[in-house]
Design a protein around this motif. Sequence first.
Motif, mmCIF file in Angstrom:
data_model
loop_
_atom_site.group_PDB
_atom_site.id
_atom_site.type_symbol
_atom_site.label_atom_id
_atom_site.label_comp_id
_atom_site.label_asym_id
_atom_site.label_seq_id
_atom_site.Cartn_x
_atom_site.Cartn_y
_atom_site.Cartn_z
ATOM 1 N N ALA A 111 29.513 27.093 34.398
ATOM 2 C CA ALA A 111 29.601 25.555 33.875
ATOM 3 C C ALA A 111 30.944 25.096 34.463
ATOM 4 O O ALA A 111 31.473 24.074 34.593
ATOM 5 N N SER A 112 32.115 26.247 34.034
ATOM 6 C CA SER A 112 33.581 25.552 34.253
ATOM 7 C C SER A 112 33.872 25.450 35.841
ATOM 8 O O SER A 112 34.938 24.837 35.999
ATOM 9 N N LEU A 118 36.456 28.820 42.654
ATOM 10 C CA LEU A 118 36.524 29.986 42.022
ATOM 11 C C LEU A 118 36.902 29.669 40.571
ATOM 12 O O LEU A 118 37.793 29.093 40.215
ATOM 13 N N ALA A 119 35.921 30.362 39.662
ATOM 14 C CA ALA A 119 36.312 30.269 38.122
ATOM 15 C C ALA A 119 36.549 31.742 37.710
ATOM 16 O O ALA A 119 35.620 32.638 37.837
ATOM 17 N N LEU A 183 41.797 38.610 43.893
ATOM 18 C CA LEU A 183 40.898 37.539 44.339
ATOM 19 C C LEU A 183 41.270 36.176 44.177
ATOM 20 O O LEU A 183 41.179 35.306 44.764
ATOM 21 N N PRO A 184 41.459 35.838 42.538
ATOM 22 C CA PRO A 184 42.020 34.572 42.569
ATOM 23 C C PRO A 184 43.259 34.125 43.242
ATOM 24 O O PRO A 184 43.064 33.070 43.783
ATOM 25 N N ALA A 185 44.202 34.940 43.223
ATOM 26 C CA ALA A 185 45.481 34.724 43.951
ATOM 27 C C ALA A 185 45.200 34.667 45.659
ATOM 28 O O ALA A 185 45.587 33.582 46.266
ATOM 29 N N LEU A 186 43.962 35.415 46.068
ATOM 30 C CA LEU A 186 43.966 35.200 47.665
ATOM 31 C C LEU A 186 42.951 33.815 47.912
ATOM 32 O O LEU A 186 43.237 33.111 48.888
ATOM 33 N N GLN A 196 40.521 28.476 35.398
ATOM 34 C CA GLN A 196 40.306 29.475 34.391
ATOM 35 C C GLN A 196 39.633 29.279 33.157
ATOM 36 O O GLN A 196 39.515 28.021 32.607
ATOM 37 N N ARG A 197 39.056 30.336 32.531
ATOM 38 C CA ARG A 197 38.495 30.134 31.182
ATOM 39 C C ARG A 197 38.515 31.402 30.489
ATOM 40 O O ARG A 197 38.213 32.497 31.022
ATOM 41 N N PRO A 198 38.805 31.209 29.176
ATOM 42 C CA PRO A 198 38.749 32.362 28.291
ATOM 43 C C PRO A 198 37.502 33.153 28.221
ATOM 44 O O PRO A 198 36.404 32.688 28.124
#
Length: 778
Positions: A111-112, A118-119, A183-186, A196-198
Amino acid sequence: MTPGVALSVVVPAHDEAANLARLLEEVRAALEPSGLVWELIVVDDCSTDESPAVLTRLAAGEPRLRPVRLTRRSGQTAALRAGFDAARGALIATLDADLQCAPADLPALIASLDGAALACGVRATRRDPPARRLASALANAVRRLFLAPRLRDLACPLRVFRAEALHRVAARQLLFDGAHRWLPALFHLAGERVVQRPVGHHARTAGASKYTTRGRIVPIATELVQVVGRSRRGRLLAAAGLAVAVALPFFWGLGRWPLLEPDEARNAEVAREMVTLGRWSVPHFNGLPYLDKPVLFFWMMAVGFRALGTDELAARLPAALAAFATVGLTLAIGRLLFGRSRQALLGALVVASTPLVLAFGRLAIFDMPFTALVTGALYCLLRARLRGAERLWTPVAGLLIGLAALTKGPVGVAVPLLAWVAGRGALPAAARRTSPGTVAATVAAAVLVIAPWLVTIVREEPGFLRYALLDETLLRFASVARFHRGAPVYYYAGVLGWGLGAWAVVLTVALPGLARRLRQGGPEQAAIAFLARASAGILLFFTICASKRPAYILPAVVPLGLLAAAGIVAEEARIAAAVRALGALAALAGLAAVGVGLMRLLPESRVLVALTPVVLGRAGIVLLAWGGVALVAAAVRPALAAATCALLAPAMGLVLLGPLGTYAEGRSSRALAARIEPGAPVMCFQTFRTGLPFYLGRPVVLASERGSEMTSNYVVARGDRHGRVIVSERTAVAALDRGGPLYTVASAWSLRRLATLTWRRLVPVYADRRSILLRAEG
């Protein structure tokens, strides 16, 4: 991507049989209420437990489970890539089989995602052991610093991203081995939006972790280098960090030691008098013209005095800046010769960490600025030859050659041209012949730098030109009678042995591999041949020269450093073995040094005066520690073995900076000058401390027949015009006998003579290893 499948959940697994049934159950429970069409792809990374059988049984009852088996252990990134290739969904989610990040958070992540690519999850409360939490926090901090400061948890395994965005990232060749940690950095580096989400984090309840903190350090460091190279921010931060690390040994505590005699103190006094007298054309030392060397280096120090004050830091700053510039120019030459490769960076690190460069980069003498100018001229000549634009770069080389001549005289022209003539035949042929106009512009650039000062000096000191060409240049090259600096023909072999430090071993071991590459040809043949010829030309020139000093061959360290770097790449395994052996020897030597220092077994010797128990003990600790690091590095990865050589000399220098301060004080006049009352008359009798004028801030009278104690050949050569600064013994004794307070500096030998010539009582005030300070009374 197959129509109908909305979400592919990719899970790499190795020996996770105990978690697989629960994994399927939790994925099903999380995604069933969402109404999404999903599939679960579990990539079995060659498990040795019951995982294959469990997956086969589970897949028989759940068609949405698609097992993929790798026939050999390939690692988490390879397993993820296999899952990505098999995925049919428009969205892809990743998850670890240990279930520390729960599938229950997947719907919220989806959902986010909204319009992002990418989440990623952010593990708010970690349920790992403290050591693993600390290691993960440090790794995350480094990743964020260099790559994506706004992304908080780059290694969280729970992520959802669009398949089309993954294809764009893969097209940029960013999915290297180990990419699962990044992956998020790439995605961020590829220009994709990341949110981002907790998410929750739970303790592992079954199975065992496949990772250890120790086992992840080297892979993460290696991957960091790869990823940083793809990030502009990372490259800038890495370059800044490397620059600080290289600069630290040159600038740390630069003004801590007093100025050493005779050279440092004399040079600083020349610059001080230049500022005080306002005479910038003719250098003066102790009130007399000093033309043993040209003027450029004195100008550099004088500018430092004007800007920072007259002290040791400002005196040494030009040499330190020149050393730093030489390292940068080495990198630039390496990139010209080898391209964007390891050799260029390694060569710069070799040069930055050799004892010869570290020592002379911290001393207020001519040789390091001279080396920077020679290296700059070679860079310009290479740039003109290999990259074109001769009309620009060749005259710039002429300008730098002129400045080198303005630093050390005609040798400033000879050394860069000799290195270039010796080496250029190894380079590819120029696209076109250098035009006469370019040659004329190059010569004109050098002449325009040198001529104005030379004309001024000849006008004010008519005998200078004969002295500079005959006495200072020709006699220094051809005879030892005048300068007493002779040495055997093998002298510079010994200098390179200690001057290159650990790199001397590396270069020696690498020579067979370099010779083999020269014979076999290849893309590096021209670079290796040029460096070998250029360094041989410089070394041969100074070997033939009658006058020899360690600092003379500093310009040869640059091509030798780049040769060592090429050898490291060519002979990695052999060099790792050599460094391992060197590390073992260093550790043994360190143990011996610590033992001798603790037991205070040092013999009394004027040669070993600097080798106190404290110095020996600390040097032994450095050798012991470095030996251990070298042994571990060579065992972990051969490429790290050579890198440890860059640590030895800088570490030794920084650790011994304080303990060697006492020895430095003994080679300086700072303590001596502090015992003299301000404004009190001072006379040196048949001895001279070159630092006294600097620390007293005024010239000092010398009682001498020729003035040779001032260590200035020009002063001796023009002995007919000493005036009141250099007086005869008779004049000095008469001044003593007239009465009044007078401080006298004498050596033990000259004191005995002085005592026979005067009736006044001479009271010792202070003494060091080189002279005695006396106050005349009675």
